[in-house]
Design an enzyme around this catalytic site. Structure first.
Site, short mmCIF file in Angstrom:
data_model
loop_
_atom_site.label_atom_id
_atom_site.label_comp_id
_atom_site.label_asym_id
_atom_site.label_seq_id
_atom_site.Cartn_x
_atom_site.Cartn_y
_atom_site.Cartn_z
N LYS A 1 0.85 -1.20 0.00
CA LYS A 1 0.00 0.00 0.00
C LYS A 1 0.88 1.24 0.00
O LYS A 1 1.48 1.60 1.00
CB LYS A 1 -0.92 0.06 1.23
CG LYS A 1 -2.00 1.14 1.04
CD LYS A 1 -2.64 1.61 2.30
CE LYS A 1 -1.91 2.73 3.00
NZ LYS A 1 -1.76 3.97 2.19
N GLU B 1 10.05 1.15 10.53
CA GLU B 1 11.09 2.17 10.34
C GLU B 1 10.40 3.51 10.50
O GLU B 1 9.60 3.92 9.66
CB GLU B 1 11.72 2.00 8.96
CG GLU B 1 13.13 2.56 8.89
CD GLU B 1 13.13 3.98 8.40
OE1 GLU B 1 13.16 4.89 9.26
OE2 GLU B 1 13.09 4.19 7.19
N CYS C 1 13.61 10.68 7.11
CA CYS C 1 13.50 10.22 8.50
C CYS C 1 14.82 10.42 9.24
O CYS C 1 14.84 10.66 10.44
CB CYS C 1 13.05 8.77 8.55
SG CYS C 1 14.00 7.71 7.48
N GLU D 1 9.94 15.75 15.69
CA GLU D 1 10.27 15.61 14.28
C GLU D 1 9.43 16.60 13.47
O GLU D 1 8.21 16.60 13.54
CB GLU D 1 9.95 14.17 13.82
CG GLU D 1 10.28 13.95 12.36
CD GLU D 1 10.09 12.50 11.92
OE1 GLU D 1 8.98 11.96 12.05
OE2 GLU D 1 11.07 11.91 11.43
P1 NAI Z 1 1.75 8.23 8.33
O1 NAI Z 1 2.57 7.43 9.26
O2 NAI Z 1 0.33 8.51 8.70
O3 NAI Z 1 1.71 7.55 6.88
C1 NAI Z 1 2.59 6.56 6.41
C2 NAI Z 1 1.80 5.43 5.76
O4 NAI Z 1 0.99 4.79 6.74
C3 NAI Z 1 0.85 5.86 4.64
O5 NAI Z 1 0.84 4.87 3.62
C4 NAI Z 1 -0.49 5.88 5.34
O6 NAI Z 1 -1.60 5.71 4.47
C5 NAI Z 1 -0.35 4.71 6.29
N1 NAI Z 1 -1.25 4.75 7.46
C6 NAI Z 1 -1.66 5.83 8.14
N2 NAI Z 1 -2.48 5.47 9.14
C7 NAI Z 1 -2.59 4.12 9.09
C8 NAI Z 1 -3.30 3.15 9.85
N3 NAI Z 1 -4.07 3.50 10.87
N4 NAI Z 1 -3.17 1.85 9.52
C9 NAI Z 1 -2.38 1.48 8.49
N5 NAI Z 1 -1.71 2.35 7.73
C10 NAI Z 1 -1.79 3.65 8.02
O7 NAI Z 1 2.52 9.59 8.07
P2 NAI Z 1 1.92 11.00 7.58
O8 NAI Z 1 0.65 11.33 8.27
O9 NAI Z 1 1.89 11.01 6.11
O10 NAI Z 1 3.05 11.99 8.09
C11 NAI Z 1 3.03 12.43 9.44
C12 NAI Z 1 4.40 12.58 10.00
O11 NAI Z 1 4.99 11.29 10.07
C13 NAI Z 1 5.38 13.40 9.19
O12 NAI Z 1 5.27 14.76 9.45
C14 NAI Z 1 6.69 12.84 9.67
O13 NAI Z 1 7.04 13.44 10.88
C15 NAI Z 1 6.38 11.39 9.91
N6 NAI Z 1 6.79 10.54 8.77
C16 NAI Z 1 7.93 9.81 8.89
C17 NAI Z 1 8.37 9.06 7.83
C18 NAI Z 1 9.62 8.26 7.90
O14 NAI Z 1 10.23 7.98 6.88
N7 NAI Z 1 10.03 7.82 9.06
C19 NAI Z 1 7.69 9.06 6.53
C20 NAI Z 1 6.46 9.82 6.52
C21 NAI Z 1 6.06 10.55 7.61
#
Ligand code: NAI
Ligand code: MG
Length: 501
Positions: free
Chosen positions: A199, A274, A308, A405
């Site tokens: 996904k 991660e 990240c 972050e």
């Molecule tokens: P997120 O963690 O919500 O999204 C990442 C993935 O998880 C997306 O594919 C999303 O659809 C999925 N997801 C979200 N909620 C879920 C759930 N309940 N069950 C299963 N899958 C789910 O991140 P978001 O909201 O896009 O970004 C928020 C913050 O997260 C950013 O500002 C940043 O600080 C952090 N982040 C960190 C990343 C990293 O590489 N460690 C990458 C993206 C965001």
């Protein structure tokens, strides 16, 4: 001077012209059963450029069912390791052939520079498929001598372990490196012989869908890789709670990672998480200030800070603090901004309105907390979700902007006097993804490395990655590792076989 975006490849245009994209289930390109859709947005233009299916639990159930059947009944389960190796190599060749097209899709959907994406994101991704293709033929168990003290002396035994694919993998990835994250999850899973439901992030699904086409072209059997699109709430949560998912591999926020970890335990699904970071960069007294400033610019501004492992806390020895920070500000102000298709642009827009608002809110918070704004601190005066490269300086690292972050081009520079003190402050974070040390004092560096609580420590560099080097976090930055052999191992189960002869 403004630069007109270069024209895009015909194949990129043809892909975009479809507008209403479909997802991949069991080798078929399909709409969501309920026919719901989500918008695809170009963050440089703030325009809607198409839509993707919004998969519901029915769609997810279908995809997981097909992945399970492909594992248990299809050709995939019977395929020899060299067959998997050759498919992975074929896929890497197709990615190399279409690297420019994929890079353009990343530029248009995510906002990043197509030139940088082609070299870094796509380059690392295809290299990783080749690396993992090699591992497919080198999976091995061991033979084990056993003592069995309670057995009669004349009894004989034979024991060994075999490694088997963990099963059906759910891979959930973020929007910051859309294509590369798909590669990080798919390559080891496929090398190990698993099947996958991927996904992509709802903000950036196009490059994963394009990869799906290459997977079909490479002739992977149907159902081995399924790609479902949609948001976390409906699509992601249906996937992580599905009882037939044997492993969840996730990259994204710590908050969602924690939720996924808990959901995984209900079904005892294996997890690799991660997650976020607030990685420190430590510049010791002997470091050349120019080298430190150049390094810090890469550490924080690469991918617009949406990384990240971004070096978002810059600790500099007080004796060179002003020189480093002033030079870094000059470098920040000179970064050419523009849409990803502009070959001269090094920094594009942030991925979305939501991320723009989040980053701007942190900048306001920093000003209110009393940090000194050295440069940036606002949106760029142009269309698109651009934020100027921003540097704060502060004595105080208990500020919100020094602890949370931000995931944007925002750095906090902090002076230090004493090495023991800076180690303690660098470690005083809920995160532990990465850290970098800048110095030529070998003994000092070697003494510092074991003291830093971080999954990766870089010396005289930041954000260095290689297929063979595991990547992942300590503390709330995650569980397990992507890349390297350790990543392959996390897609394998160990079966112990014990025979009485
Ligand atoms: P997120 O963690 O919500 O999204 C990442 C993935 O998880 C997306 O594919 C999303 O659809 C999925 N997801 C979200 N909620 C879920 C759930 N309940 N069950 C299963 N899958 C789910 O991140 P978001 O909201 O896009 O970004 C928020 C913050 O997260 C950013 O500002 C940043 O600080 C952090 N982040 C960190 C990343 C990293 O590489 N460690 C990458 C993206 C965001
Ligand atoms: Mg987009």
């Amino acid at each position: 001077m403004t630069h007109e975006p270069a024209g895009i490849e015909q194949k990129t245009q043809a892909f975009l012209d479809r507008q209403n994209h479909r997802m991949l289930i069991d080798g078929q390109w399909v709409d969501a059963l309920k026919n719901k859709r989500m918008q695809v947005v170009n963050p440089a233009e703030e325009t809607v450029i198409g839509s993707i299916p919004s998969a519901h639990s029915d769609d997810v159930n279908k995809a997981v069912g097909c992945a399970k059947a492909a594992l248990e009944q299809g050709a995939w389960g019977k395929m020899r390791p060299s067959g998997r190796q050759n498919l992975l190599l074929k896929l890497a060749d197709l990615i190399e052939r279409d690297a420019r097209i994929i890079a353009e899709l990343e530029a248009i959907d995510n906002g990043k520079s197509a030139a940088i994406a082609q070299a870094v994101d796509i380059g690392l991704g295809l290299e990783f498929f080749r690396y993992m293709a090699g591992w497919a033929t080198k999976i091995e168990g061991s033979t084990l001598d056993v003592s069995m003290p309670f057995a009669p002396p004349e009894a004989d035994f034979f024991a060994y372990t075999r490694r088997e694919p963990v099963g059906v993998v759910a891979a959930i990835i973020p929007w910051n490196f859309p294509f590369l994250m798909a590669c990080w999850k798919l390559a080891p899973a496929l090398a190990a012989g698993c099947t996958v439901v991927l996904k992509p992030a709802e903000q950036t699904s196009l490059s994963a869908l394009y990869l799906g086409e290459l997977i079909a072209e490479a002739n992977f059997p149907d159902g081995v890789v399924n790609i479902v699109t949609g948001d976390g709430q409906s699509t992601g949560s249906a996937l992580i709670t599905h009882p037939d998912i044997n492993k969840i591999s996730f990259t994204g926020s710590t908050q969602v990672g924690q939720l996924i970890g808990r959901a995984a335990m209900d079904n005892m699904a294996r997890v690799t998480l991660e997650l976020g970071g607030k990685s420190p960069m430590i510049v010791l007294e002997d470091c050349d200030p120019e080298k430190a400033a150049q390094g810090a610019a890469v550490a924080i501004f690469f991918n617009h800070g949406q990384t990240c492992s971004a070096g978002s806390r810059l600790y500099v020895h007080r004796s060179i603090f002003d020189t480093v920070v002033n030079r870094l500000a000059e470098l920040a102000e000179a970064i050419p901004m523009g849409p990803g298709l502009d070959p001269a642009a090094q920094m594009g827009p942030l991925v979305s309105q939501v991320q723009l608002d989040r980053v701007c809110h942190y900048i306001e918070t920093g000003c209110q907390e009393g940090a000194r704004l050295v440069t940036g601190g606002e949106r760029a005066d142009r269309k698109g979700y651009y934020v100027k490269p921003t540097i704060f300086a502060s004595e105080d690292d208990s500020l919100v902007i020094a602890r949370e972050e931000i995931f944007g081009p925002v750095l906090v520079a902090i002076p230090f006097d004493d090495v023991d003190d800076v180690v303690e402050r660098a470690n005083d974070s809920r995160y532990g993804l990465a850290a970098s040390i800048w110095s030529n004092d070998l003994s000092q560096v070697q003494r510092l490395i074991p003291r830093l609580k971080a999954g990766t420590v870089w010396v005289n560099g930041h954000n260095m990655l290689d297929s063979n080097v595991p990547f992942g976090g300590y503390k709330l930055s995650g569980v397990g590792r992507d890349m390297g052999k350790q990543s392959l191992d996390s897609y394998l189960e160990t079966k112990s076989v014990f025979m009485a002869l």
